[in-house]
Design a protein around this motif. Structure first.
Motif, PDB file in Angstrom:
ATOM      1  N   UNK A  93      21.778 -17.472   9.661  1.00 23.47           N
ATOM      2  CA  UNK A  93      21.937 -18.494   8.631  1.00 23.47           C
ATOM      3  C   UNK A  93      23.424 -18.776   8.384  1.00 23.47           C
ATOM      4  N   UNK A  94      23.738 -20.057   8.167  1.00 20.05           N
ATOM      5  CA  UNK A  94      25.082 -20.511   7.815  1.00 20.05           C
ATOM      6  C   UNK A  94      24.985 -21.058   6.389  1.00 20.05           C
ATOM      7  N   UNK A  95      25.556 -20.340   5.419  1.00 22.28           N
ATOM      8  CA  UNK A  95      25.248 -20.572   4.012  1.00 22.28           C
ATOM      9  C   UNK A  95      26.404 -21.214   3.241  1.00 22.28           C
ATOM     10  N   UNK A  96      26.234 -22.449   2.769  1.00 22.29           N
ATOM     11  CA  UNK A  96      27.194 -23.007   1.801  1.00 22.29           C
ATOM     12  C   UNK A  96      27.057 -22.239   0.488  1.00 22.29           C
ATOM     13  N   UNK A  97      28.139 -22.193  -0.297  1.00 20.27           N
ATOM     14  CA  UNK A  97      28.074 -21.439  -1.554  1.00 20.27           C
ATOM     15  C   UNK A  97      27.384 -22.243  -2.654  1.00 20.27           C
ATOM     16  N   UNK A  98      27.231 -21.607  -3.831  1.00 17.09           N
ATOM     17  CA  UNK A  98      26.497 -22.224  -4.940  1.00 17.09           C
ATOM     18  C   UNK A  98      27.113 -23.545  -5.377  1.00 17.09           C
ATOM     19  N   UNK A  99      28.436 -23.612  -5.440  1.00 14.52           N
ATOM     20  CA  UNK A  99      29.119 -24.827  -5.899  1.00 14.52           C
ATOM     21  C   UNK A  99      28.829 -25.991  -4.962  1.00 14.52           C
ATOM     22  N   UNK A 100      28.885 -25.736  -3.660  1.00 15.25           N
ATOM     23  CA  UNK A 100      28.636 -26.801  -2.684  1.00 15.25           C
ATOM     24  C   UNK A 100      27.191 -27.266  -2.724  1.00 15.25           C
ATOM     25  N   UNK A 101      26.261 -26.332  -2.828  1.00 13.13           N
ATOM     26  CA  UNK A 101      24.852 -26.713  -2.848  1.00 13.13           C
ATOM     27  C   UNK A 101      24.467 -27.413  -4.149  1.00 13.13           C
ATOM     28  N   UNK A 102      25.190 -27.095  -5.232  1.00 11.26           N
ATOM     29  CA  UNK A 102      24.911 -27.772  -6.494  1.00 11.26           C
ATOM     30  C   UNK A 102      25.243 -29.260  -6.393  1.00 11.26           C
ATOM     31  N   UNK A 103      26.187 -29.620  -5.525  1.00 11.14           N
ATOM     32  CA  UNK A 103      26.583 -31.013  -5.349  1.00 11.14           C
ATOM     33  C   UNK A 103      25.761 -31.734  -4.277  1.00 11.14           C
ATOM     34  N   UNK A 104      25.056 -30.961  -3.469  1.00 11.63           N
ATOM     35  CA  UNK A 104      24.293 -31.567  -2.374  1.00 11.63           C
ATOM     36  C   UNK A 104      22.975 -32.141  -2.891  1.00 11.63           C
ATOM     37  N   UNK A 105      22.573 -33.268  -2.317  1.00 10.70           N
ATOM     38  CA  UNK A 105      21.292 -33.886  -2.660  1.00 10.70           C
ATOM     39  C   UNK A 105      20.313 -33.562  -1.538  1.00 10.70           C
ATOM     40  N   UNK A 106      19.357 -32.679  -1.819  1.00  7.33           N
ATOM     41  CA  UNK A 106      18.406 -32.233  -0.811  1.00  7.33           C
ATOM     42  C   UNK A 106      16.994 -32.490  -1.319  1.00  7.33           C
ATOM     43  N   UNK A 107      16.339 -33.558  -0.853  1.00  6.73           N
ATOM     44  CA  UNK A 107      14.953 -33.809  -1.269  1.00  6.73           C
ATOM     45  C   UNK A 107      14.069 -32.614  -0.909  1.00  6.73           C
ATOM     46  N   UNK A 108      13.051 -32.377  -1.724  1.00  7.27           N
ATOM     47  CA  UNK A 108      12.198 -31.210  -1.513  1.00  7.27           C
ATOM     48  C   UNK A 108      11.566 -31.195  -0.129  1.00  7.27           C
ATOM     49  N   UNK A 109      11.198 -32.363   0.387  1.00  7.99           N
ATOM     50  CA  UNK A 109      10.561 -32.402   1.709  1.00  7.99           C
ATOM     51  C   UNK A 109      11.557 -32.279   2.855  1.00  7.99           C
ATOM     52  N   UNK A 110      12.850 -32.182   2.546  1.00  7.99           N
ATOM     53  CA  UNK A 110      13.881 -32.018   3.576  1.00  7.99           C
ATOM     54  C   UNK A 110      14.489 -30.614   3.565  1.00  7.99           C
ATOM     55  N   UNK A 111      13.976 -29.720   2.737  1.00  4.54           N
ATOM     56  CA  UNK A 111      14.573 -28.387   2.609  1.00  4.54           C
ATOM     57  C   UNK A 111      14.486 -27.624   3.930  1.00  4.54           C
ATOM     58  N   UNK A 112      13.338 -27.670   4.592  1.00  2.00           N
ATOM     59  CA  UNK A 112      13.195 -26.940   5.854  1.00  2.00           C
ATOM     60  C   UNK A 112      14.176 -27.461   6.896  1.00  2.00           C
ATOM     61  N   UNK A 113      14.305 -28.788   7.016  1.00  2.68           N
ATOM     62  CA  UNK A 113      15.259 -29.356   7.975  1.00  2.68           C
ATOM     63  C   UNK A 113      16.680 -28.917   7.644  1.00  2.68           C
ATOM     64  N   UNK A 114      17.002 -28.881   6.349  1.00  2.00           N
ATOM     65  CA  UNK A 114      18.330 -28.439   5.924  1.00  2.00           C
ATOM     66  C   UNK A 114      18.576 -27.001   6.387  1.00  2.00           C
ATOM     67  N   UNK A 115      17.606 -26.121   6.186  1.00  2.00           N
ATOM     68  CA  UNK A 115      17.765 -24.720   6.578  1.00  2.00           C
ATOM     69  C   UNK A 115      17.867 -24.574   8.091  1.00  2.00           C
ATOM     70  N   UNK A 116      17.083 -25.350   8.835  1.00  2.00           N
ATOM     71  CA  UNK A 116      17.150 -25.272  10.295  1.00  2.00           C
ATOM     72  C   UNK A 116      18.494 -25.760  10.809  1.00  2.00           C
ATOM     73  N   UNK A 117      19.029 -26.813  10.168  1.00  2.00           N
ATOM     74  CA  UNK A 117      20.343 -27.319  10.562  1.00  2.00           C
ATOM     75  C   UNK A 117      21.444 -26.311  10.233  1.00  2.00           C
ATOM     76  N   UNK A 118      21.209 -25.487   9.229  1.00  2.00           N
ATOM     77  CA  UNK A 118      22.176 -24.470   8.825  1.00  2.00           C
ATOM     78  C   UNK A 118      21.808 -23.100   9.375  1.00  2.00           C
TER      79      UNK A 118
END
Length: 233
Positions: free
Chosen positions: A63-88
């Motif tokens: 896993x390649x993990x952005x920190x809490x501050x970065x993820x708080x600013x990111x817009x990640x629709x619920x149905x895109x969470x898996x794609x986000x994790x796979x990309x990271x």
């Protein structure tokens, strides 16, 4: 044609063993990794993992993990969470000691088949995947199937040009900057720079889309290299 045939045969030999390893993540394994992430204060990334069914996450992964501050600013629709994790993530567990041996110009496949990670390697203090810097290596080290590293950005389909802090490489096929050679059990060819897949037409900036026969060969060769690395870990 001979190259295509040889590569096809190599893929046919390696894919069965790789598929056998690509079993779903167990609850115990992911819980151990989550514990390490929480101790390192990556709570937002843990929240994303908890939104996805465990059986959708490969058992062998980095896993390649952005920190809490970065993820708080990111817009990640619920149905895109898996794609986000796979990309990271990278579909094999790699500690930084292995990552740092990929020279600048290498291309590593992410767990999302349509998204590639290009290496810009200037040592431990300046190691980039696309234009995102790896800043906290080896956060997840327990067990053998999950590794994780902290990064200082969110990986998106954006420009992957060389980050301003890195010099323009004069020879992308040069040896890795680390003087440490791979352990005897690892074939040196496993860490040779992979050819960057060439897009077949216009594409979104930063996306390494596979659009031709040779692009497919480039992608599969990278996948095979990672399979070889995992088989020898």
């Amino acid at each position: 044609m001979a190259i295509y045939t040889a590569l096809s045969l190599l893929v046919m030999v390696l894919i069965p063993s790789a598929i056998a390893k690509d079993t779903p993540m167990t609850n115990q394994t992911i819980n151990n990794a989550i514990g390490e992430m929480q101790r390192a204060n990556y709570f937002a990334f843990v929240m994303l993992l908890n939104m996805v069914s465990t059986d959708k996450i490969p058992s062998n992964i980095t896993f390649l993990m952005p920190n809490n501050r970065l993820l708080a600013k990111a817009v990640i629709p619920e149905n895109d969470v898996l794609d986000f994790l796979l990309r990271h993530s990278i579909p094999t567990p790699l500690r930084f000691d292995y990552l740092k041996r990929f020279p600048t110009g290498s291309v590593i496949p992410s767990s999302d088949p349509g998204f590639m990670l290009k290496v810009f390697n200037n040592g431990r203090k300046s190691f980039f995947l696309n234009n995102v810097k790896l800043i906290s290596p080896d956060i997840c080290v327990a067990g053998s199937s999950v590794r994780c590293h902290g990064i200082d950005g969110v990986l998106t389909l954006q420009d992957t040009s060389i980050p301003p802090s890195l010099p323009v490489p004069t020879n992308t096929s040069s040896s890795p900057p680390s003087p440490m050679a791979p352990p005897p059990s690892l074939p040196p060819t496993a860490f040779a720079p992979a050819a960057t897949p060439q897009p077949a037409g216009p594409h979104k900036s930063g996306s390494y889309r596979l659009g031709s026969e040779w692009s497919l060969i480039g992608y599969m060769s990278n996948w095979v290299l990672l399979s070889i690395v995992w088989c020898y870990l």
